[in-house]
Design an enzyme around this catalytic site. Structure first.
Site, short mmCIF file in Angstrom:
data_model
loop_
_atom_site.label_atom_id
_atom_site.label_comp_id
_atom_site.label_asym_id
_atom_site.label_seq_id
_atom_site.Cartn_x
_atom_site.Cartn_y
_atom_site.Cartn_z
N ARG A 121 41.21 42.44 42.30
CA ARG A 121 41.97 41.19 42.40
C ARG A 121 43.40 41.43 41.94
NH1 ARG A 121 37.73 36.59 42.04
NH2 ARG A 121 39.02 35.81 43.70
N GLN A 126 45.39 40.99 47.47
CA GLN A 126 45.12 39.57 47.73
C GLN A 126 44.86 39.27 49.19
OE1 GLN A 126 47.60 36.36 46.33
NE2 GLN A 126 47.81 37.37 44.36
N ASP A 129 41.29 39.67 50.00
CA ASP A 129 40.38 39.10 49.00
C ASP A 129 39.54 37.96 49.59
OD1 ASP A 129 39.20 37.91 46.83
OD2 ASP A 129 40.99 37.89 45.60
N SER A 132 38.62 34.95 47.25
CA SER A 132 39.65 33.91 47.14
C SER A 132 39.75 33.08 48.41
CB SER A 132 41.02 34.52 46.87
OG SER A 132 41.06 35.05 45.58
N TYR A 227 38.66 37.75 35.03
CA TYR A 227 37.43 36.97 35.03
C TYR A 227 37.14 36.45 33.63
CZ TYR A 227 36.39 38.75 39.68
OH TYR A 227 36.43 39.04 41.01
P1 NAD Z 1 35.11 32.80 39.31
O1 NAD Z 1 34.65 32.31 40.65
O2 NAD Z 1 34.56 34.07 38.78
O3 NAD Z 1 34.83 31.65 38.23
C1 NAD Z 1 35.35 30.34 38.40
C2 NAD Z 1 35.92 29.85 37.10
O4 NAD Z 1 34.87 29.56 36.19
C3 NAD Z 1 36.83 30.83 36.38
O5 NAD Z 1 38.11 30.23 36.24
C4 NAD Z 1 36.14 31.06 35.05
O6 NAD Z 1 37.06 31.21 33.98
C5 NAD Z 1 35.34 29.80 34.89
N1 NAD Z 1 34.23 29.87 33.92
C6 NAD Z 1 33.35 30.87 33.68
N2 NAD Z 1 32.49 30.53 32.70
C7 NAD Z 1 32.82 29.27 32.32
C8 NAD Z 1 32.28 28.33 31.38
N3 NAD Z 1 31.26 28.65 30.59
N4 NAD Z 1 32.87 27.12 31.27
C9 NAD Z 1 33.92 26.79 32.05
N5 NAD Z 1 34.47 27.61 32.97
C10 NAD Z 1 33.91 28.83 33.10
O7 NAD Z 1 36.69 32.89 39.27
P2 NAD Z 1 37.72 33.17 40.46
O8 NAD Z 1 38.07 31.90 41.10
O9 NAD Z 1 37.19 34.24 41.32
O10 NAD Z 1 38.97 33.67 39.65
C11 NAD Z 1 38.86 34.52 38.54
C12 NAD Z 1 40.20 35.00 38.10
O11 NAD Z 1 40.75 35.90 39.01
C13 NAD Z 1 41.26 33.94 37.92
O12 NAD Z 1 42.02 34.32 36.82
C14 NAD Z 1 42.10 34.05 39.12
O13 NAD Z 1 43.41 33.57 38.91
C15 NAD Z 1 42.07 35.53 39.29
N6 NAD Z 1 42.38 35.92 40.65
C16 NAD Z 1 43.35 36.82 40.85
C17 NAD Z 1 43.65 37.20 42.13
C18 NAD Z 1 44.72 38.18 42.39
O14 NAD Z 1 45.51 38.48 41.53
N7 NAD Z 1 44.74 38.74 43.56
C19 NAD Z 1 42.94 36.69 43.20
C20 NAD Z 1 41.94 35.78 42.94
C21 NAD Z 1 41.66 35.38 41.65
#
Ligand code: NAD
Length: 386
Positions: A121, A126, A129, A132, A227
């Protein structure tokens, strides 16, 4: 080089990983694209659109036998893997932490496979991805589903007969899906609150005009990949205790919390569900990985104490056209990343390419991802002791 798409293994899956737009793009590179008869029908792509873009349409057996690269949306079934020729490559969301038989099969057939979920990620990656691209659309679709099931209107409305208060929507987990859910609920006029264990998202929540709910559950944080760190059982219990009131006041709760490669955390228990008003709606977006809500049934909608718990696992598929466009673009970007223009073929070299090293799941008869390999071993040990 022949890239092949076949009708997906999961019934009801309407998305495709190759669209006419992407076929045209790949054809321009000198790639042949073949799709199975009926491919794309669920997302309303007619056969002619694929043919006009330059694809060949064949029956399944013929298409698979000629595949150098098979691209899939969901994990392919055993018969599909067995029908591939030696040296073929499989690319798709292979769900490797749960699809153990598939991973073993790919390994044993010495096929190379790329699991799109393992793409790092990073900013560069991106554009490839799928987590996302699909989560954004799923977040949007979750809110529309909730609005459809809720007996309440979302926006505030002033009418001669009286004023309707806006619906209260609580989003738990503010990753990609959660952010889109917040934005969609705001656009519909709801009052939105949101919570995540990663404090860094508070500002993003506020910038969307929603309220960030502060809970004190001790030390939380995120991994290098961004994550969430897994909470302890005590922290989760504390989180539920503090969250119960917010849940009880909500008309709609959307849970999106996931832990990479692990079962989803239990965030809303049966008591919290019972504390909600009848007619309230919960959409549990983590249904396919065990659910964030006690009582969720993956793929179904159930009613508990008058509260509807939606465990839909087809949210991206419900916006199949746009989900397919995004998915196919992700795949095309990956192909272009690994494309050798002179040899007119894919070069998957984990020694020289960090991105490929991260997502190349099986190669040369081994499972390359250590986390998946140890999950397979643990499952084998469990089966042996059972
Ligand atoms: P995910 O689908 O793994 O999880 C969804 C959300 O649930 C996350 O924000 C996580 O913090 C939250 N979560 C986990 N346990 C929890 C709990 N007990 N209570 C409340 N919330 C909880 O997450 P995602 O959408 O795939 O994104 C994960 C991270 O990756 C984020 O920081 C996102 O910004 C980042 N990201 C980066 C890129 C990139 O740079 N290319 C792309 C996509 C996502």
């Amino acid at each position: 080089m022949n890239i092949v798409g076949i009708v997906e293994a999961t019934e009801g899956e309407r998305r495709v990983a190759l669209t006419p737009t992407v076929v045209k793009r790949l054809a321009a590179k000198g790639v042949t694209v073949t799709v199975e008869t009926g491919y794309g029908a669920g997302a309303h792509y007619p056969r002619e659109a694929f043919e006009e873009a330059g694809a060949t349409v064949q029956d399944r057996a013929e298409a698979l036998a000629g595949a150098d690269l098979l691209v899939t949306v969901v994990p392919p079934d055993a018969a599909t893997v067995d029908a591939l020729k030696e040296g073929a490559v499989v690319v798709g969301s292979l769900d490797p932490f749960r699809e153990h038989d598939l991973v073993r099969r790919l390994r044993d057939r010495k096929l190379r496979s790329i699991s799109m979920e393992l793409i790092p990620r990073t900013s560069y990656a991106q554009k490839m991805d799928v987590l996302s691209s699909q989560a954004s659309l799923a977040g949007y679709a979750a809110v529309l589903t909730a609005a459809d099931r809720s007996p309440k209107a979302f926006p505030m409305m002033s009418t001669p007969a009286g004023t309707i208060a806006p619906a209260r929507v609580f989003v738990v987990g503010v990753g990609v899906a959660g952010l889109q859910a917040i934005a969609t609920a705001k656009r519909l006029g709801a009052r939105v609150e949101a919570y995540d264990t990663r404090p860094v998202v508070a500002e993003q929540v506020r910038s969307l005009g929603a309220k960030f709910v502060e809970l004190d559950v001790g030390e939380t944080g995120e991994t290098e990949q961004g994550y969430a760190k897994e909470l302890t059982q005590e922290q989760l219990a504390e989180q539920r205790r503090q969250m119960a009131k917010v849940v009880a006041n909500a008309d709609v709760v959307i849970t999106t919390a996931q832990l990479f490669g692990r079962p989803a955390p239990r965030i809303v228990d049966a008591e919290m569900v019972a504390g909600m008003r009848p007619g309230s709606v919960i959409v549990d977006m983590a249904a396919s990985t065990g659910g964030n809500v006690e009582g969720t049934v993956a793929g179904e909608e159930v009613e508990v104490h008058g509260v509807r718990i939606v465990g839909r696992v087809d949210l991206p598929s419900s916006v199949a056209r746009d989900a397919s466009e995004m998915l196919a673009a992700n795949v095309a970007n990956l192909v272009e990343h690994a494309w050798d223009e002179e040899a007119k073929t894919l070069v998957l070299d984990p020694e020289r390419d960090d991105l490929i090293a991260a997502c190349l799941l099986t190669a040369d008869g081994t499972v390359r991802d250590e986390r998946v390999a140890s999950a397979l071993e643990a499952a084998r040990d469990e089966e042996a002791t059972a």
